[in-house]
Design an enzyme around this catalytic site. Structure first.
Site: not given
Length: 377
Positions: A123-124, A126-127, A265, A276, A333-334, A360
């Site tokens: 990686t660069e 712009g690339a 909880r 549910q 959220q749980i 990747e």
């Protein structure tokens, strides 16, 4: 999809290692953004690097399915640690496939034993997704080369001993004008940028590498001149299977934490597991985790059978990455307000998941690849 006794033994060993040595350190490593050197040495001692590398070179001599299983179990402990396993796998695959005997003997053993830290440098600026846009150059001078350019967002760059660098050797030849070079990071002209501070997977070190008139010997060239782009692309299918498996590990960790939390909880005088709406969230989480796992293992089996796995690996990576982001959000959220607090596992899992949609090859690029295979065969 059933796995063999041997693969189950690999899974059990990797899970035991993750439970005993990775999970207890994950919160600290994330908080301190610390390089997990001691864990990597222990991984090396337990044969968790170089999963598909032949035993003759110090690897485990296993297959891509085993690699995917190891990546999942390690990531269930902490994705940053699994990421290092994936990096070692890609670099050693390049060496095994394209290296000379001298290059294999010099680098594979030390990398697998965690004595040398490698960086995989594509990686660069712009690339990124468009690898053809790289500007780093290597010009032939006498019997060797002179390397100039810079790479960014490189895993292990701040701590690397050796870099595998994709550079342009023929300016006008497009993809056919790129080559890979093995660069000693202590060489004159090699410098490292500061460690980047990331949203997630904070223990894996990421930064820049700069090359200013770096003199390279002739034997720094890996494989054939002008074939670097194709060589790098050739390992990306395995890389995408690895990242997809890493995302499955995040999903599995989020599912396990969520199940436990719903039993503990209480709201309105009863465990939230009795509601549910919560049960449906757990069901969706389990469904996506299993579907992602099956896609990963299907792609890995194709790799092992020598079947074209281009679309399969892209499907696995795309689905698993998207599912990891969506379902770790549901895990928070749980947990409610506590899930939003630093130090809780699901808060870290949410941050760790996001990058699986990006590296990747972004998930948008994966969709392009899948569509091309559908339309062009």
């Amino acid at each position: 999809m059933e796995i063999s006794t041997e693969h189950q033994q690999v899974a059990d060993m990797a899970r035991r290692f993750a439970n005993e040595q990775i999970r207890p350190e994950a919160e600290r490593l994330d908080r301190e953004e610390a390089f997990a050197g001691d864990i990597y040495k222990a991984m090396a001692d337990n044969g968790l690097f170089g999963i598909t590398v032949p035993e003759a070179y110090g690897g485990a001599g296993l297959d891509a399915l085993a690699y995917s299983i190891v990546m999942e179990e390690l990531s269930r402990g902490y994705a940053s640690v699994a990421d290092q396993c994936g990096l070692v796998e890609l670099v050693t695959t390049l060496l095994c496939t394209h290296g000379t005997n001298a290059q294999k003997e010099t680098w594979i053993g030390p990398i697998i034993r965690a004595e040398k830290r490698a960086a995989y440098c594509i990686t660069e600026a712009g690339a990124g997704s468009d690898v053809s846009g790289i500007k780093t150059t290597a010009e032939r001078v006498g019997d060797g080369w002179i390397l100039n350019g810079a790479k960014l967002w490189i895993h292990n760059a701040p701590v690397a001993d050796v870099a595998f660098v994709l550079a342009r050797t023929h300016r006008e030849a497009g993809k056919r004008g790129m080559s890979i070079f093995i660069v000693d990071c202590t060489a004159a002209g090699v410098s490292k940028g500061p460690k980047e501070h990331k949203l997630g997977q904070r223990s894996s070190q990421v930064g820049e590498l700069h090359f200013e008139n770096v003199a390279l010997p002739a034997d720094a060239l890996l494989g054939k001149e002008g074939r670097g782009f194709h060589m790098m692309m050739s390992v990306l299918e395995k890389g995408r299977v690895g990242i997809a498996a890493l995302a499955v590990g995040i999903l599995q960790a989020a599912l396990e934490a969520s199940i436990e939390q719903t039993k503990i909880r209480k709201q309105f005088g009863q465990a939230i597991a009795d509601f549910q709406g919560i049960q449906f969230m757990l069901a969706d989480m389990a469904k996506d985790t299993e579907a992602a796992r099956l896609l990963v293992r299907s792609a890995a089996r194709k790799l092992d059978a020598g079947i074209d796995a281009t679309a399969a690996s892209s499907m696995a990576k795309c689905f698993a990455g998207d599912a990891a982001v969506a379902q770790t959000s549901n895990a928070i959220q749980i947990f409610g307000g506590s899930g939003y607090i630093r130090g809780y596992e699901v808060e870290r899992l949410y941050r760790d998941a996001k990058i699986t949609q990006i590296y990747e090859g972004t998930n948008q690029i994966q969709r392009v690849i899948i569509a091309r295979k559908l339309l062009n065969g």
